[in-house]
Design an enzyme around this catalytic site. Structure first.
Site, PDB file in Angstrom:
ATOM      1  N   ASN A  83      39.777  34.012  34.703  1.00 47.72           N
ATOM      2  CA  ASN A  83      39.170  33.980  36.037  1.00 47.72           C
ATOM      3  C   ASN A  83      37.700  34.359  35.909  1.00 47.72           C
ATOM      4  OD1 ASN A  83      38.788  36.955  36.436  1.00 47.72           O
ATOM      5  ND2 ASN A  83      40.990  36.897  36.030  1.00 47.72           N
ATOM      6  N   ASP A 137      47.983  37.345  36.596  1.00 42.95           N
ATOM      7  CA  ASP A 137      49.349  37.611  37.044  1.00 42.95           C
ATOM      8  C   ASP A 137      50.359  36.814  36.225  1.00 42.95           C
ATOM      9  OD1 ASP A 137      48.827  39.426  39.128  1.00 42.95           O
ATOM     10  OD2 ASP A 137      48.091  37.771  40.378  1.00 42.95           O
ATOM     11  N   LYS A 193      46.213  24.245  17.832  1.00 45.01           N
ATOM     12  CA  LYS A 193      45.539  23.551  18.929  1.00 45.01           C
ATOM     13  C   LYS A 193      46.399  22.378  19.423  1.00 45.01           C
ATOM     14  CE  LYS A 193      41.311  21.109  20.027  1.00 45.01           C
ATOM     15  NZ  LYS A 193      40.118  20.463  19.535  1.00 45.01           N
ATOM     16  N   PHE A 252      42.004  47.620  43.399  1.00 44.80           N
ATOM     17  CA  PHE A 252      41.135  46.642  44.047  1.00 44.80           C
ATOM     18  C   PHE A 252      42.029  45.510  44.537  1.00 44.80           C
ATOM     19  CE2 PHE A 252      36.450  46.837  43.854  1.00 44.80           C
ATOM     20  CZ  PHE A 252      36.302  48.097  43.324  1.00 44.80           C
ATOM     21  N   LYS A 290      49.360  45.808  49.155  1.00 45.38           N
ATOM     22  CA  LYS A 290      49.203  46.269  47.767  1.00 45.38           C
ATOM     23  C   LYS A 290      49.111  47.791  47.711  1.00 45.38           C
ATOM     24  CE  LYS A 290      47.223  41.953  46.159  1.00 45.38           C
ATOM     25  NZ  LYS A 290      46.074  41.137  45.886  1.00 45.38           N
ATOM     26  N   LYS A 348      52.069  49.334  45.510  1.00 43.14           N
ATOM     27  CA  LYS A 348      51.692  49.874  44.192  1.00 43.14           C
ATOM     28  C   LYS A 348      51.486  51.390  44.244  1.00 43.14           C
ATOM     29  CE  LYS A 348      49.715  45.403  42.907  1.00 43.14           C
ATOM     30  NZ  LYS A 348      49.052  44.668  41.841  1.00 43.14           N
TER      31      LYS A 348
HETATM   32  O1  PMT Z   1      33.959  41.577  37.761  1.00 41.09           O
HETATM   33  P1  PMT Z   1      33.075  41.111  38.899  1.00 41.09           P
HETATM   34  O2  PMT Z   1      32.479  39.743  38.640  1.00 41.09           O
HETATM   35  O3  PMT Z   1      32.047  42.132  39.264  1.00 41.09           O
HETATM   36  O4  PMT Z   1      34.010  40.918  40.180  1.00 41.09           O
HETATM   37  C1  PMT Z   1      34.595  42.013  40.785  1.00 41.09           C
HETATM   38  C2  PMT Z   1      36.033  41.723  41.211  1.00 41.09           C
HETATM   39  C3  PMT Z   1      36.047  40.636  42.265  1.00 41.09           C
HETATM   40  C4  PMT Z   1      36.872  41.296  40.008  1.00 41.09           C
HETATM   41  C5  PMT Z   1      36.603  43.076  41.783  1.00 41.09           C
HETATM   42  O5  PMT Z   1      35.821  43.472  42.856  1.00 41.09           O
HETATM   43  C6  PMT Z   1      38.050  42.924  42.205  1.00 41.09           C
HETATM   44  O6  PMT Z   1      38.377  42.504  43.292  1.00 41.09           O
HETATM   45  N1  PMT Z   1      39.003  43.278  41.303  1.00 41.09           N
HETATM   46  C7  PMT Z   1      40.440  43.092  41.461  1.00 41.09           C
HETATM   47  C8  PMT Z   1      40.826  41.712  41.014  1.00 41.09           C
HETATM   48  C9  PMT Z   1      42.315  41.471  41.137  1.00 41.09           C
HETATM   49  O7  PMT Z   1      42.944  41.178  40.159  1.00 41.09           O
HETATM   50  O8  PMT Z   1      42.827  41.658  42.319  1.00 41.09           O
HETATM   51  P2  PMT Z   1      44.398  41.432  42.687  1.00 41.09           P
HETATM   52  O9  PMT Z   1      44.400  41.510  44.163  1.00 41.09           O
HETATM   53  O10 PMT Z   1      44.913  40.217  42.016  1.00 41.09           O
HETATM   54  O11 PMT Z   1      45.105  42.692  42.037  1.00 41.09           O
HETATM   55  C10 PMT Z   1      45.328  43.900  42.751  1.00 41.09           C
HETATM   56  C11 PMT Z   1      45.209  45.088  41.826  1.00 41.09           C
HETATM   57  O12 PMT Z   1      46.263  45.045  40.861  1.00 41.09           O
HETATM   58  C12 PMT Z   1      43.911  45.140  41.042  1.00 41.09           C
HETATM   59  O13 PMT Z   1      43.476  46.483  41.012  1.00 41.09           O
HETATM   60  C13 PMT Z   1      44.305  44.667  39.649  1.00 41.09           C
HETATM   61  O14 PMT Z   1      43.515  45.293  38.640  1.00 41.09           O
HETATM   62  C14 PMT Z   1      45.758  45.114  39.550  1.00 41.09           C
HETATM   63  N2  PMT Z   1      46.612  44.258  38.701  1.00 41.09           N
HETATM   64  C15 PMT Z   1      46.827  42.955  39.024  1.00 41.09           C
HETATM   65  C16 PMT Z   1      47.672  42.202  38.245  1.00 41.09           C
HETATM   66  C17 PMT Z   1      48.285  42.784  37.121  1.00 41.09           C
HETATM   67  N3  PMT Z   1      49.093  42.071  36.324  1.00 41.09           N
HETATM   68  N4  PMT Z   1      48.042  44.075  36.823  1.00 41.09           N
HETATM   69  C18 PMT Z   1      47.213  44.818  37.593  1.00 41.09           C
HETATM   70  O15 PMT Z   1      46.996  45.992  37.300  1.00 41.09           O
END
Ligand code: PMT
Length: 425
Positions: free
Chosen positions: A212, A281, A291, A327, A341, A345
């Site tokens: 991403n 995810d 490859k 986040f 979330k 979580k």
């Molecule tokens: O890196 P930049 O370019 O500065 O951009 C910042 C950002 C947009 C990445 C940041 O501000 C942000 O939003 N980060 C969270 C991205 C994310 O994966 O969001 P989510 O809504 O999919 O996940 C929710 C939370 O679960 C996040 O804290 C993530 O780290 C966590 N997660 C998600 C999936 C997973 N398998 N394990 C996790 O721990």
């Protein structure tokens, strides 16, 4: 503009080295951040860059000597500047000015100002490698360290004199960063902070991956802000094009599984965890060992995906005393998904942002964040630099974490934070 430097009074001392021109860039960064800057040059420095350049960019008269100025009060100006400074920077600092400062000599305007300054002093040595490694220079630098001065180590590389080795003035961005750190209150001293940042890459085959657009900027800003505030910071970072923040222990990882291992290993010894990383995810279930080759032009490929471990949810299930911040990156229904979330979580706080915009979310230098807390409270932050958003998140955490780890929080917390209500318990 960084709120932390706004209207702070900074004196840049420029001594005579080829790197004097880089002080111009430092000046630009400081001005852009809203600082008030005064420049004082040694006589030799004026041979490398004209005072007019610094005058034009700082908007202030440049001090070039004790008795050169025709103004009546010129001979005491450097003393006033020393007293009014929030910070004094010497960049580049030659072997000569370092020696004078270490010995307490005051025979020109800059060395006199340095002795009269009570503010933090940041010294950025720059000189020929052999000079830099000379025991006398190292002894003087050691003395300045012992005196509590901040030394920004020079980089290594090819120098103007043609030799290769240490002695090149540190990058202006690094110098700027150390100035920010020196001017930041250490209200996180002793707090152990674990931050994740950047994307993960999930292999499809040895040359392709799913990922991403996370640049790591938001997470790196949080790690750096926490370090500036005195925290012990570990940053678990996916692959990004950013320099590791100074003073932060950075653990590089590639995929979600590696990030999970690294985070789980650090979790027990953390007081605060901020999960900014954009973790995949899903990952390809059976990545190809070689490859994948193109076949028939009409051929279709199916990619079977499986779920990755939800690192944050696992932390939420395991957490004891830790304060957990997640986040949420969303393209719609920000509040609903963020609150889901937060509770699913078991988080104390979630910072939610809409992604897919030029000025916020992935890749941008700015972000627009909404904070949601466990007790239902909500706060919408305006668009701001990611570095300012990072500090604001840390301010809010400190508000709520005070009664959890009081023994680690020093007395210097501002009263505004001490009176903060405690939620998220
Ligand atoms: O890196 P930049 O370019 O500065 O951009 C910042 C950002 C947009 C990445 C940041 O501000 C942000 O939003 N980060 C969270 C991205 C994310 O994966 O969001 P989510 O809504 O999919 O996940 C929710 C939370 O679960 C996040 O804290 C993530 O780290 C966590 N997660 C998600 C999936 C997973 N398998 N394990 C996790 O721990």
């Amino acid at each position: 503009m960084s709120q932390r430097l706004e209207n702070r009074q900074i004196v840049i001392g420029v001594s005579g080295g080829i790197a004097a021109y880089k002080a111009v860039e430092v000046l630009r960064l400081l001005k852009r951040a809203g600082a008030q800057v005064r420049v004082i040059m040694t006589e030799n420095a004026t041979q490398f860059v004209g005072p007019v350049t610094f005058e034009a960019l700082s908007g202030n008269r440049v001090c070039t000597g004790l008795f050169k100025d025709t103004e009546k009060d010129a001979s005491i100006r450097h003393i006033e500047w020393a007293q009014e400074a929030d910070l004094v920077l010497v960049a580049p600092a030659t072997a000569n000015i370092i020696a004078k400062y270490a010995l307490g000599l005051a025979d020109d305007a800059l060395s006199t100002l340095l002795l009269a300054a009570a503010a933090p002093v940041v010294i950025c040595p720059a000189m020929n490698s052999q000079m830099y490694e000379h025991p006398a220079v190292q002894r003087n630098i050691g003395q300045l360290r012992q005196d509590g001065r901040i030394i920004v180590e020079p980089g290594a590389g090819e120098l103007a004199c043609g030799t290769v080795g240490p002695g090149r003035l540190a990058d202006p961005a690094e110098i700027f960063d150390r100035i920010c750190g020196a001017l930041t209150e250490k209200d996180y001293a002793g707090v152990r902070v674990l931050v994740t940042a950047g994307p993960t890459r999930e292999a499809v085959d040895p040359v392709r991956f799913l990922s991403n657009p996370s640049s790591g900027k938001m997470g790196y800003a949080i790690a750096q802000a926490a370090e500036h505030r005195g925290a012990h910071v570990t940053l678990v970072s996916g692959p990004v094009n950013l320099s590791p923040p100074v003073g932060v222990r950075t653990v590089p990882v590639i995929c979600a599984q590696e990030m999970a291992h690294a985070v789980f290993a650090e979790f027990d010894s953390a007081d605060l965890v901020i999960k900014t990383a954009a973790v995949a995810d899903f990952r390809p279930k059976d990545p190809a060992a070689h490859k994948i080759k193109k076949g028939d032009p009409n051929e279709e490929q199916n990619l079977l995906l499986e779920r990755t471990v939800d690192i944050l949810k696992t932390l939420g299930d395991r957490k004891k005393e830790q304060f957990l911040v997640g986040f949420a990156a969303e393209t719609r229904d920000l509040e609903r998904y963020a609150r889901d979330k937060l509770s699913a979580k078991n988080l104390d706080m979630i910072a939610a942002n809409i992604v897919g915009r030029a000025d916020a979310g992935f890749g941008a230098d700015t972000n627009r964040i909404s904070l949601f807390y466990r007790d239902g409270e909500k706060e919408e932050l305006p668009l701001m630099e990611k570095s300012d958003a990072a500090h604001l998140i840390l301010d809010r955490v400190l508000d709520r974490v005070l009664d959890r780890i009081p023994d680690r929080i020093p007395d210097r917390i501002p009263d505004s934070l001490k009176s903060g209500t405690s939620i998220g318990q």
